[in-house]
Design an enzyme around this catalytic site. Structure first.
Site, short mmCIF file in Angstrom:
data_model
loop_
_atom_site.label_atom_id
_atom_site.label_comp_id
_atom_site.label_asym_id
_atom_site.label_seq_id
_atom_site.Cartn_x
_atom_site.Cartn_y
_atom_site.Cartn_z
N PRO A 49 0.81 -1.23 0.00
CA PRO A 49 0.00 0.00 0.00
C PRO A 49 0.84 1.28 0.00
O PRO A 49 1.67 1.48 0.88
CB PRO A 49 -0.79 -0.12 1.31
CG PRO A 49 0.09 -0.92 2.22
CD PRO A 49 0.80 -1.90 1.32
N ASP A 88 -2.10 2.95 2.50
CA ASP A 88 -1.45 3.03 3.81
C ASP A 88 -1.76 4.42 4.38
O ASP A 88 -1.30 5.43 3.83
CB ASP A 88 0.06 2.84 3.64
CG ASP A 88 0.76 2.62 4.95
OD1 ASP A 88 0.09 2.60 5.99
OD2 ASP A 88 2.00 2.49 4.93
N TRP A 530 4.42 -0.22 10.33
CA TRP A 530 4.83 -1.37 9.51
C TRP A 530 4.08 -2.63 9.91
O TRP A 530 3.94 -3.55 9.09
CB TRP A 530 6.33 -1.59 9.63
CG TRP A 530 7.12 -0.54 8.91
CD1 TRP A 530 7.86 0.47 9.47
CD2 TRP A 530 7.23 -0.36 7.50
NE1 TRP A 530 8.42 1.26 8.52
CE2 TRP A 530 8.05 0.77 7.29
CE3 TRP A 530 6.71 -1.03 6.40
CZ2 TRP A 530 8.37 1.24 6.01
CZ3 TRP A 530 7.03 -0.57 5.13
CH2 TRP A 530 7.85 0.55 4.95
N GLN A 566 12.51 -2.03 0.85
CA GLN A 566 11.45 -2.75 1.55
C GLN A 566 11.91 -4.11 2.08
O GLN A 566 11.13 -4.81 2.72
CB GLN A 566 10.24 -2.95 0.63
CG GLN A 566 9.55 -1.64 0.25
CD GLN A 566 9.05 -0.88 1.46
OE1 GLN A 566 8.61 -1.45 2.45
NE2 GLN A 566 9.14 0.45 1.39
N TRP A 570 8.39 -3.55 4.28
CA TRP A 570 7.20 -4.36 4.03
C TRP A 570 7.53 -5.84 3.87
O TRP A 570 6.82 -6.71 4.38
CB TRP A 570 6.48 -3.83 2.79
CG TRP A 570 5.13 -4.42 2.58
CD1 TRP A 570 4.11 -4.50 3.49
CD2 TRP A 570 4.64 -5.00 1.37
NE1 TRP A 570 3.01 -5.09 2.91
CE2 TRP A 570 3.30 -5.41 1.62
CE3 TRP A 570 5.18 -5.20 0.11
CZ2 TRP A 570 2.52 -6.01 0.64
CZ3 TRP A 570 4.39 -5.80 -0.86
CH2 TRP A 570 3.08 -6.20 -0.60
N LYS A 603 21.60 9.93 -7.71
CA LYS A 603 20.31 9.75 -7.05
C LYS A 603 19.47 11.01 -7.26
O LYS A 603 19.96 12.12 -7.16
CB LYS A 603 20.51 9.50 -5.55
CG LYS A 603 19.23 9.16 -4.81
CD LYS A 603 19.51 8.84 -3.35
CE LYS A 603 18.22 8.50 -2.62
NZ LYS A 603 18.47 8.19 -1.19
N LYS A 606 15.40 16.72 -4.87
CA LYS A 606 14.94 18.08 -5.15
C LYS A 606 16.10 19.07 -5.11
O LYS A 606 16.16 20.02 -5.88
CB LYS A 606 13.87 18.48 -4.14
CG LYS A 606 12.55 17.73 -4.31
CD LYS A 606 11.52 18.19 -3.29
CE LYS A 606 10.21 17.44 -3.48
NZ LYS A 606 9.18 17.85 -2.49
#
Length: 947
Positions: A49, A88, A530, A566, A570, A603, A606
């Protein structure tokens, strides 16, 4: 009337993709992938999610593209794949966003504002960008059901999570403990170990070497080292390694007159005292000899009622950095707390939960500990405690949500005893198919092997409340973990069906304890978000309170996919909860994705201004090219460079060649009135090029299918591009004249049938990866009234092994390679292809290749515009070539005699020329003899290098 809808040679990506979107909506194609596969086997996919209180980015397109491709393939294989979306909606990301809106900086301000009002703001904010998510989801053709998506803040979801927690509680796995935990002072809550792992950054921290004065030994000091000077006011002991070698050294006192003696580990002596006057070793000892020796407290701000400030043993003391003597502050370190417990040391809590020093620490009271570091260092120097200070570059944990430096903080919180299942976690992981494979035993496997108990409690507001009620009488140990609203209603003595299962409403539910001496009240903590997401296999269905059969059908997952971070998010929460709850894996196959970088390999951020917005790509090049680039640019687990124009290369290098081939077919098929359902040409009667390309096609089906079955998306996509290149640049180019014949004979019909089958099969193979273009091709090329209306409802192509002629594939590959080398040879001597040549000589590796060249010489002759093809067998492993006229390379050497040499080599004895070529191939020089214009005999040696 034309059988195929006419198409232009120009590919209108936006128009094509919008047309397919409209078609899918009109025909309910996504919904029909379920209804038309109702009786098919189940294939289970779990959606990790996303949080909808932020806008989706290009990295979300990456994850969703990979989530989409495997289920689409499985649907075409006949499986019924339910694709339930999820949101989520709990946790600190939501709270932090609301805090910023309200101008809140501290937890106390939230309580002053009101928990109910604050949580309402959180609830209202979580779906702020759902329309953006839905729009992106539709445009990139990610098929997932958002209408019935699970929502982690719903009562139904929370009640299932409560049931999971109650099961762990009943197994004795949920406990309250006093431990040193990574703690975010800004958020006011501890973090779990897998949260901790996501926030490390490389920083420069103060590194100080400090003296602890040995008691009753003036001028003698234990020398310790720390990168957290702010913990020194909490010092209660020093730790050494019992088995290590230590020394006492004597040298000139750094402060004042006379000498001083320092005690430290001998292996570290050179690097510790490298910038000081020479010290003399006056005594050697083992660490065990230092145990129990007392020293003078460095600070005395906190009251102490136990013996402290002496040397203890610590297994964690290493000899790779520092001094071999570790300062112990049990309030601020996991090892420190454990050694403190083992030695019954006091815990000096010198820091408040907000990260500021307590009032008792007067010089720095209320100051944020990291800000106090330079002031503490100054104090150490002024009080003759500091040996030296410097900067230490290392990796330090930050809060992954708010970017605040974490501190280790001893406190009471709730844990899940995952360490009791460490071995089983590893065993079950060994049954999971990981892509890339090295993650199984590497990043994920190592994480499981070093598993720590899960710090579950969160001292926050917007999240799933920990459903533990305990008696408020300190003398009572009565405690219950509630697993359902029905159970809570029974305990409270009233119907709580309509109760909002969030704070502050659940906090208000109380009932008398069994002994009548107190009141059962809920503990204040929420749970780690989590745990919410890791409970989704159960909670997305409201199990076990409803949908029991559905849960059993949909557990465990056949496939999940997320980015590599993750592994400790997750992926871990799914795996650990499922292991403890059901002794089962939660997922059988997982693709773990690398990150997206900019076109220079940096990477995206902003601050660098290098973020690529997904709509910049979609609006220019569409969803298919976006997806195809992500699949083919790198293996799934590798990071991939990304830019708008890199996606544009997909259009130029793949989509357009395929479209042009398709456009060619449609144009001429319509001119000739070709109908594939009304003509038939047996494979054996078709041209060799037809049989070759069909062999390649069915080999492609086999290879792509294998790629999908192995969850190797790169292998399932890149070969299609190679085939399309062969189809366009070899098969169609070499067959073009067959389509231009005036009469529709067997050869022309065979070419049409072959090209039609190739394009229709490619459309099917392409469907999981490029949903739009494949649909457009399929809808126009499919003329079978019994076939599926959409490519995404069609059946996956089947391999016809009898059509695969590997010998023909190998031979044609050899011919293509020789043709390319021949074209290169022409270019190297600037002879254009339109200029005919009398002869080409090709040296190949073995007799079978030689026979292949002789049999397919007509293709080479046509490709290279040469009148004769001669073949030489070479012992070399390298296929080589020689194109006549050879002397184009030798003009400078022979000067004015060049025309005669040219004629000799062009018209001379073929056997002699072949012999010369072989000598050159073997690295030997050749001798060329001729007569000059005046009849004078001439000779010259020609080396391979000159050729």
């Amino acid at each position: 009337m034309a059988l195929f809808r006419p198409v232009t040679s120009k590919l209108d990506v936006q128009g094509l993709e919008q047309e397919q979107l409209n078609f899918w909506k009109e025909k309910n194609v996504f919904e029909r992938t379920l209804s038309e596969r109702e009786n098919g086997p189940r294939y289970v996919f779990y959606e990790g999610p996303p949080t909808a209180n932020g806008k989706p980015g290009s990295h979300h397109v990456l994850a969703r593209a990979f989530k989409d491709i495997i289920p689409r393939y499985k649907i075409m294989q006949g499986y019924r794949v339910q694709r339930k979306g999820g949101w989520d909606t709990h946790g600190l990301p939501v709270e932090i966003a609301v805090e910023k809106e309200l101008g809140i900086k501290h937890k106390s301000e939230i309580e002053a504002y009101g928990i109910a009002a604050f949580n309402k703001k959180c609830r209202d904010s979580v779906f702020r960008f759902t329309q953006e998510w839905a729009r992106l989801t539709e445009r990139m053709a990610y098929w997932v059901s958002l209408d019935d998506a699970y929502v982690t803040y719903s009562n139904e979801y929370i009640e299932s999570v409560w049931w999971v927690l109650s099961q762990l509680f009943d197994k004795g796995l949920l406990y309250q403990g006093y431990k040193s935990v990574p703690y975010c002072a800004r958020c006011g809550t501890p973090l779990s170990s897998h949260e901790l792992a996501q926030g490390y950054e490389d920083v420069d921290d103060p590194s100080v070497y400090v003296r602890f004065a040995v008691k009753d030994a003036p001028g003698t000091y234990f020398l310790a080292w720390t990168t957290t000077p702010w913990t020194l006011p909490g010092n209660v002991a020093l730790a050494v390694s019992k088995t290590a070698d230590y020394v006492m050294v004597e040298g000139k006192a750094q402060y004042g007159e006379g000498t001083e003696r320092l005690i430290l580990a001998e292996p570290l002596l050179p690097q510790v005292l490298r910038n000081h006057e020479e010290y003399t070793v006056v005594q050697r000892m083992k660490g065990a000899e230092l145990l129990g020796k007392h020293y003078v407290p460095m600070f005395d701000y906190m009251p102490v009622d136990k013996d402290y400030c002496y040397v203890v043993a610590g297994d964690f003391v290493g000899m790779d950095a520092g001094t071999g003597i570790v300062h112990i502050a049990p309030a601020f370190g996991a090892d420190d707390l454990e050694v403190g417990k083992a030695n019954d040391l006091p815990v000096l809590m010198t820091v408040k939960p907000d990260g500021g020093f307590v009032d008792a620490v007067k010089p720095w009271a209320g100051m944020w500990v990291k800000d106090a570091d330079p002031l503490i260092i100054r104090y150490l120097k002024e009080h003759s405690i500091l040996l030296r200070s410097e900067k230490y570059h290392h990796s330090y944990p930050f809060c992954w949500r708010c970017h605040t430096p974490l501190i280790y903080y001893a406190r009471t919180t709730w844990f899940v005893a995952t360490t009791r299942y460490r071995d089983r976690l590893v065993e079950l992981n060994n049954t999971i198919h990981w892509e890339p494979e090295h993650i199984k035993q590497g990043r994920f496997g190592n994480w499981l092997a070093e598993n720590r108990d899960w710090a579950l409690g969160r001292e926050r507001y917007w999240g799933t409340p920990l459903p533990v009620w305990q008696c408020d009488n300190p003398e009572s140990d009565e405690r219950v973990c509630v697993g359902s609203v029905k159970q809570l209603s029974q305990l409270a003595g009233r119907d709580l069906t309509e109760l909002d299962l969030h704070r502050p409403y659940v906090d208000e539910i109380t009932w008398p304890s069994k002994d009548g001496k107190g009141t059962m009240r809920r503990v204040p903590e929420l749970i780690d978000v989590w745990f919410d997401s890791g409970s989704m296999p159960v909670a997305q269905w409201g199990y076990p309170h409803k949908n029991t059969a559905k849960f059993e059908e949909q557990f465990p997952a056949d496939y999940i996919c997320e980015a590599i971070d993750q592994t400790r998010g997750w992926f871990y929460s799914l795996h650990s909860i499922s292991t403890m709850l059901f002794d089962s894996v939660a997922f059988k196959n997982v693709i773990c994705l690398g990150h997206i970088l900019d076109d220079q390999g940096r990477k995206m951020s902003k601050s660098l201004g290098n973020i690529v917005e997904p709509w910049d790509v979609l609006d220019k090049y569409g969803g298919d090219a976006f997806r195809w680039y992500l699949y083919t640019a790198a293996s799934p687990g590798d990071s991939r460079r990304f830019s708008v124009e890199l996606v544009g290369d997909v259009i130029r290098g793949f989509s357009l060649p395929l479209w042009n081939t398709y456009s060619f077919f449609v144009t001429y098929a319509n001119i000739d009135g070709f109908d594939p359902s009304k003509v038939s040409v047996p494979i054996g009667e078709r041209d060799e090029l037809d049989r070759w390309v069909l062999s390649e096609l069915h080999s492609l089906v086999r290879r792509v299918t294998k790629g999908y079955e192995n969850y190797d998306v790169t292998e399932a996509t890149r070969p299609i591009a190679a085939f399309v290149d062969d189809l366009s640049n070899w098969y169609l180019r070499r067959s073009r004249r067959r389509f231009w014949k005036t009469a529709n004979d067997n050869d022309k019909n065979a070419a049409y049938l072959t090209l039609h089958e190739c394009l229709l099969t490619v459309a099917k193979l392409l469907a999981p990866a490029m949903p739009y273009l494949s649909e457009a091709l399929y809808r126009n090329l499919n003329v079978d009234p019994k076939a599926s209306e959409s490519v995404h409802l069609s059946n996956w192509p089947q391999v016809d092994g009898e059509l695969i002629d590997q010998r023909l594939i190998d031979e044609m590959e050899l011919i293509k390679r020789l043709a390319e080398m021949g074209r290169s040879a022409r270019e190297s001597v600037t002879i254009k292809l339109r200029q005919p040549l009398s002869e080409g000589m090709f040296a190949v590796r073995n007799p079978s290749e030689a026979n292949a060249v002789r049999r397919l010489a007509y293709i080479l002759s046509d490709e290279l515009n040469i009148k004769a093809v001669n073949v030489l067998e070479s012992a070399s492993e390298v296929v080589t070539y020689s194109l006549n006229p050879l002397p184009q390379k030798l003009g400078r050497k022979f000067g004015q005699d060049f025309p005669r040499v040219q004629r000799l080599l062009r018209e001379g004895d073929a056997e002699q020329v072949a012999n010369w070529a072989k000598q050159l191939l073997d690295g030997k020089s050749i001798s060329v003899n001729w007569e000059s214009a005046s009849g004078e005999p001439k000779t010259a040696e020609v080396s391979p290098e000159e050729v």
